[in-house]
Design an enzyme around this catalytic site. Structure first.
Site, PDB file in Angstrom:
ATOM      1  N   GLY A  10       0.803  -1.211   0.000  1.00 45.79           N
ATOM      2  CA  GLY A  10       0.000   0.000   0.000  1.00 45.79           C
ATOM      3  C   GLY A  10       0.838   1.264   0.000  1.00 45.79           C
ATOM      4  CG  MET A  13       9.013   3.461  -4.536  1.00 44.04           C
ATOM      5  SD  MET A  13       9.600   1.759  -4.870  1.00 44.04           S
ATOM      6  CE  MET A  13      11.377   2.034  -4.881  1.00 44.04           C
ATOM      7  CD1 TRP A  21      27.563   2.718  -5.954  1.00 44.93           C
ATOM      8  CD2 TRP A  21      26.921   2.653  -8.087  1.00 44.93           C
ATOM      9  NE1 TRP A  21      28.484   1.957  -6.640  1.00 44.93           N
ATOM     10  CE2 TRP A  21      28.123   1.906  -7.945  1.00 44.93           C
ATOM     11  CE3 TRP A  21      26.332   2.753  -9.339  1.00 44.93           C
ATOM     12  CZ2 TRP A  21      28.736   1.262  -9.028  1.00 44.93           C
ATOM     13  CZ3 TRP A  21      26.928   2.109 -10.410  1.00 44.93           C
ATOM     14  CH2 TRP A  21      28.116   1.377 -10.250  1.00 44.93           C
ATOM     15  CE  LYS A  79      20.063  -0.394  -3.297  1.00 43.45           C
ATOM     16  NZ  LYS A  79      20.319   1.029  -2.998  1.00 43.45           N
ATOM     17  CG  HIS A 112      23.483  -4.024  -2.258  1.00 43.89           C
ATOM     18  ND1 HIS A 112      24.113  -2.927  -1.713  1.00 43.89           N
ATOM     19  CD2 HIS A 112      23.418  -3.763  -3.595  1.00 43.89           C
ATOM     20  CE1 HIS A 112      24.415  -2.067  -2.659  1.00 43.89           C
ATOM     21  NE2 HIS A 112      24.006  -2.552  -3.809  1.00 43.89           N
ATOM     22  CG  LEU A 220      19.981   8.260 -16.937  1.00 43.46           C
ATOM     23  CD1 LEU A 220      20.394   9.667 -16.534  1.00 43.46           C
ATOM     24  CD2 LEU A 220      18.805   8.304 -17.902  1.00 43.46           C
ATOM     25  CG  ASN A 280      18.045  13.214 -14.268  1.00 46.11           C
ATOM     26  OD1 ASN A 280      18.104  13.371 -15.489  1.00 46.11           O
ATOM     27  ND2 ASN A 280      19.096  12.864 -13.550  1.00 46.11           N
TER      28      ASN A 280
END
Length: 332
Positions: A10, A13, A21, A79, A112, A220, A280
């Site tokens: 629910g 996101m 990174w 992660k 991860h 990308l 972006n």
């Protein structure tokens, strides 16, 4: 097209987030501040990136009581690293991440990689010959320990990263808390069409269906990866992509991100450049036509840029291919 994806828990996101990174200390704090200030509500982190404390400093300036944003307005992912797969290490690793980020919970916590490394403080534990030290901890055992994090309220949801379809199935059939995400390398040169289809509707034993959100890291093509070779193609300079860019009066990066979104893929482009961080996010004011989407799909080369490799005998080989849980030996 919605600006968010509704997970099976629910939770909402956001479909575009800021990846961290390769964002070095000294840069990542300002990148996160820029992102939050221009409208990002999704920040992707990992213990292995080595910059969670600086991400936490940025969050502390913008999120929380008396700040610009309420905690529930920002979706934060982190992660679990490979050296923390032993079930006895999972909670401590998560609590360390929470302390670094200055949060009482993360919205999503991913395994991860499916491969376990030898426990310890070294991110990449090695023998004298340079080879990595592995552990035989199975990812299903690690998952069971991650489920306890949900029960304790340390994380809102749990998911996977770099798992293939078979490994996803292994988790789903035993899970109390099912994975909501599989985060993988995905871009037009590696479209992950089969894995995406598997994620969008997974049926098991004709008894239940589970939709897993595919999240694209390096969406990308990660042209700034340190090991990039001049012989490898540069996605952002592909002339076919350039044609679409000119036609829509958008940057090549915006065309790619729009392609991800229209496929139902969440994307987390990394940048520390303010203008690119802004660009972006501005991908919801145009659409790619069906023909445009077909052209983008045709760019696929099934080519991985972000994969552990080593050079042996003049050849590039998968570094961890001998690990029993190495994910890229399977077709998808």
């Amino acid at each position: 097209m919605s600006t968010f994806m509704t997970l099976t828990t629910g939770q909402k996101m956001p479909t575009v987030g800021l990846g961290t990174w390769k964002s070095t200390p000294g840069q990542v704090k300002q990148a996160v501040l820029t992102a939050l200030d221009c409208g990002y509500r999704h920040i992707d982190c990992a213990a292995a990136y080595g910059n969670e404390q600086e991400v936490g400093e940025a969050l502390a300036l913008r999120v929380g009581p008396g700040k610009a944003l309420r905690r529930e307005q920002v979706f934060v992912t982190s992660k679990l690293w490979n050296t923390k797969h032993d079930p006895s290490d999972v909670e401590e690793a998560c609590r360390t991440t929470l302390a670094h980020l200055g949060l009482t919970y993360v919205d999503l916590y991913l395994m991860h990689w499916p491969m376990a490394f030898q426990p310890g403080k070294e991110l990449m534990p090695r023998r004298e010959d340079g080879s990595l030290c592995y552990s035989d901890t199975h990812y299903t055992d690690t998952w069971a320990a991650m489920e306890e994090l949900v029960d304790r309220g340390l994380v809102k949801a749990i998911g996977l990263s770099n798992f293939n379809a078979r490994q996803m199935n292994d988790i789903i059939v035993m899970a109390r808390h099912r994975p909501v995400v599989n985060q993988v390398e995905c871009h037009p040169y590696l479209s992950q069409a089969d894995l995406l289809a598997h994620c969008q509707l997974c049926s098991y034993m004709c008894l239940r269906s589970v939709a897993v959100c595919l999240t694209a890291y390096s969406p990308l093509g990660s042209g700034d990866r340190p090991w990039a070779s001049t012989e490898e193609p540069c996605l952002l300079q592909d002339p076919r992509l350039g044609e679409l860019s000119q036609r829509h009066r958008k940057t090549p990066a915006q065309i790619i991100l729009r392609w991800h979104i229209q496929r139902g893929v969440v994307c987390i482009p990394k940048s520390v450049t303010p203008s690119r961080i802004h660009q972006n996010l501005h991908v919801f004011d145009f659409c790619l036509s069906e023909d445009d989407m077909k052209l983008m799909d045709a760019l696929n080369r099934s080519q991985r840029f972000i994969a552990p490799t080593v050079e042996r005998g003049g050849r590039r080989l998968w570094r961890d291919a001998e690990h029993p849980h190495f994910p890229f030996n399977d077709p998808y």
